[in-house]
Design a protein around this motif. Sequence first.
Motif, short mmCIF file in Angstrom:
data_model
loop_
_atom_site.label_atom_id
_atom_site.label_comp_id
_atom_site.label_asym_id
_atom_site.label_seq_id
_atom_site.Cartn_x
_atom_site.Cartn_y
_atom_site.Cartn_z
N SER A 16 61.45 -0.30 4.70
CA SER A 16 60.12 -0.81 3.47
C SER A 16 60.22 -2.38 3.85
CB SER A 16 59.78 -0.08 2.32
OG SER A 16 60.56 0.84 2.06
N CYS A 17 62.38 -2.29 4.44
CA CYS A 17 62.16 -3.49 3.89
C CYS A 17 63.19 -4.42 5.00
CB CYS A 17 63.30 -4.24 3.41
SG CYS A 17 62.27 -3.96 1.50
N HIS A 18 63.60 -2.69 5.88
CA HIS A 18 64.79 -3.40 7.22
C HIS A 18 64.14 -3.12 8.57
CE1 HIS A 18 68.16 -4.91 5.54
NE2 HIS A 18 67.79 -3.62 4.43
N GLY A 19 63.25 -1.94 8.59
CA GLY A 19 61.68 -2.37 9.60
C GLY A 19 62.49 -0.92 10.42
N VAL A 63 65.85 -2.52 12.56
CA VAL A 63 65.97 -4.11 13.23
C VAL A 63 66.49 -5.07 12.46
CG1 VAL A 63 65.99 -2.77 15.87
CG2 VAL A 63 64.09 -3.74 13.87
N GLY A 64 65.53 -5.51 11.56
CA GLY A 64 65.47 -6.27 10.80
C GLY A 64 65.22 -7.49 11.15
N ALA A 65 64.47 -8.64 9.90
CA ALA A 65 64.01 -10.05 10.32
C ALA A 65 64.10 -10.63 9.56
CB ALA A 65 62.31 -9.81 10.98
N GLU A 66 64.72 -11.71 9.91
CA GLU A 66 64.65 -12.80 9.01
C GLU A 66 65.99 -12.14 7.10
OE1 GLU A 66 63.65 -15.91 8.93
OE2 GLU A 66 62.85 -15.45 11.09
N GLN A 67 64.62 -12.58 6.44
CA GLN A 67 66.48 -12.37 4.80
C GLN A 67 66.92 -10.67 5.16
OE1 GLN A 67 62.91 -13.25 4.85
NE2 GLN A 67 62.58 -12.18 2.78
N PHE A 68 66.19 -10.31 6.26
CA PHE A 68 66.20 -8.53 5.44
C PHE A 68 67.75 -8.13 7.43
CE2 PHE A 68 62.06 -9.35 4.13
CZ PHE A 68 62.13 -8.18 3.10
N ALA A 107 66.46 -11.77 -4.12
CA ALA A 107 65.36 -11.28 -5.53
C ALA A 107 65.81 -10.13 -6.33
CB ALA A 107 64.29 -11.60 -4.82
N MET A 165 66.93 -6.40 -5.91
CA MET A 165 66.29 -5.35 -5.29
C MET A 165 67.50 -4.46 -4.42
SD MET A 165 63.11 -5.36 -5.28
CE MET A 165 62.45 -4.78 -3.57
N ALA A 169 58.35 -16.33 -7.56
CA ALA A 169 60.26 -15.99 -8.08
C ALA A 169 59.89 -14.25 -7.98
CB ALA A 169 59.85 -15.91 -10.33
N SER A 181 59.42 -12.91 -2.04
CA SER A 181 61.31 -13.29 -1.51
C SER A 181 60.80 -11.99 -0.07
CB SER A 181 62.54 -12.78 -2.13
OG SER A 181 62.29 -11.22 -2.41
N GLN A 222 56.26 -9.67 6.00
CA GLN A 222 56.74 -9.26 7.07
C GLN A 222 57.01 -9.09 8.38
OE1 GLN A 222 60.22 -12.21 6.73
NE2 GLN A 222 59.69 -10.88 9.55
N MET A 223 56.81 -9.33 9.60
CA MET A 223 56.35 -8.24 11.05
C MET A 223 58.21 -7.89 11.19
SD MET A 223 53.53 -8.10 11.64
CE MET A 223 53.43 -6.99 13.22
N ILE A 224 57.87 -6.80 11.29
CA ILE A 224 59.41 -6.67 12.10
C ILE A 224 58.90 -5.51 13.29
CG2 ILE A 224 62.14 -5.16 11.63
CD1 ILE A 224 61.69 -6.29 8.96
N VAL A 272 55.37 -4.32 13.63
CA VAL A 272 55.11 -3.52 12.63
C VAL A 272 55.08 -4.72 11.41
CG1 VAL A 272 54.58 -1.52 13.48
CG2 VAL A 272 56.73 -2.33 11.99
N ALA A 327 56.52 -4.39 7.95
CA ALA A 327 57.42 -3.65 7.30
C ALA A 327 56.76 -3.86 5.77
CB ALA A 327 58.70 -3.88 7.42
N LEU A 328 56.69 -5.58 6.06
CA LEU A 328 56.52 -5.84 4.29
C LEU A 328 54.83 -6.11 4.41
CD1 LEU A 328 58.83 -5.47 2.19
CD2 LEU A 328 59.60 -5.71 4.16
N LEU A 345 59.07 -3.15 -5.05
CA LEU A 345 59.51 -1.72 -5.18
C LEU A 345 60.29 -0.93 -5.25
CD1 LEU A 345 57.66 -0.56 -2.26
CD2 LEU A 345 59.29 -1.25 -1.49
N SER A 391 62.60 -2.62 -9.53
CA SER A 391 64.35 -3.01 -9.75
C SER A 391 63.85 -4.53 -11.26
CB SER A 391 64.92 -3.99 -8.39
OG SER A 391 64.06 -5.10 -8.33
#
Lengths: 211, 351
Positions: free
Chosen positions: A145-148, A152-157, A184, A187, B232, B236, B245-247, B250, B252-253, B284, B287
Amino acid sequence: MNKMITAAIFVSSALSIQVSASVPDASPKELQQTVPAAAQVCLSCHGAQGQGIDLAGPKLAGLSSAYMMQQIKLFQSGSRQNPLMQPMSMTVQGDNIKVVADYFASQSVDKINLHYRGDKVVIADPAEKIAYQGDWSRDLPACFSCHGPSGVGAEQFPRLAGQQASYLKTQLEAWQSGTRKGDADNMMGNVASKLTAAEIDQLAQYFASLK
Amino acid sequence: MKFQAKNILGVAALIGFNLTPIADELPDRQQALPSVAKQAEHLYIESAALADIPAGEFGDKVRLGYQLFVNTQQLRDKHVGNELNCVNCHLNAGNKANASPLWGAYFAYPAYRKKNDKVNSFEERLQGCFTYSMNGKAPESGSKELVALSAYSYWLGMSGLMLQHNVAGPVPELSDSELVKGAKRDDFILPEAISSKMDQNALAQLPGRGYPAVPKAEQAYSPERGAKVYQAHCQSCHGKDGQGQMIAGVAALPPLWGPQSYNWGAGMHRVGTAADFIYENMPLGKSVQLTPQQAWDVSAYINSQERPQDPRFKGQVTDTQKQYHQHDGYYGKTISGKVLGSASSANFPKK
């Protein structure tokens, strides 16, 4: 104690490289091809191409510049605690933070076969299952859901695929214990706190194996 | 230039050119998602594991439904016109209580709707998701995609009920034409152990269905306060500009507004629906828990941004607003000097 000695060796070898390496005074594009002066200090642990050196320093190639800049600042502020990286990060200041981050972000990583969510319905490997499906009985989202795809990640992930297993493990443990912070709403600390020690091992091995 | 193009479309519509075939077939209303009281956790059904989906033709449909649900981008340009996947709003692949689980919806359809004096089947509800939430073009009735998504929804619900009521054996297989109807019908066959304890109405209101209603906030919701909540707690992951966020190709976010998000006809554009979703499910993995006020405000912020046009739009924002937007949304309202809906992006654009 051992760590201190190792650190000292790394620092001294970093210095020797700094002396011998050519430090070009050139355009940003050319700078990417040779190591910028500010990044010399990183090489003995992270490798000249940021490829990582097992047990010394994780792979930096494949991480975004934004992510690495943020991490350098977190080491400096102490949100990320690490006896080696705290002093090392202090040696990079001001505009050099971006120079160093850009240099390692421009290093190439091997292409991997990407796997997307839904490629598999039934996943036997417990780590792969967490990576793609999570475990919502304990509100644990999928790593995907965040690391793709394939992490492989992107930007802050950050990219997880092909990262050192030992590093991934210590990071998940650091998020759990709170010695690593700075994202943030905590998480990642929240996610890590739900993982068992066995799952951390399995996830570290799994992502390290994605090459 | 843009204005001219719109005028031409408007004229074409007047003289009967079928330039907007999508709009003509649409239901008059997209029903609001259920906003219900939250119930105790032990009451939620728990579906069988995906590994228990049987081998064979029926199981294949269930598996395809799962795959389409978590990777809806397989249908991009065919039925999907944005970067979203069903799983973005229906967490845990449509199997999470209080995140509008598929099993909750499946047992609530077919549903009679007074407004158009029509009984809507489960597949018609799914078609609405494609038209609005996916800003796409719905698969045809009885299509492979709608059968698969129906089969997956049915299997989640039925396996969960069977486990809850200690009914052994495999989930009974249904034909395609039965699958797409939904389960709220007299001729729907239920194991006696279940039907003896739950009637149709109880099944149509399974605990955990829809999104639980967020408590009322002290102050009226405000996009301005919502912007601060967004910065806030949301940006992020979803980005400063709400584009996710495209990864590796796709999202992903998922994007929350703009051309790649849900359109002005989707249930999520309602401030209350999104506030329900956010309060219960975001960030999600929870947290942090937002206050009800924060959930309302940030929902107002997200839903007061431009997004793809309402597919029922026929040329005048005021007409669409009057006919379809008499509820808690921002369509047709003026924010920062601009009328929302007047600069909306296209429906079902190709990638």
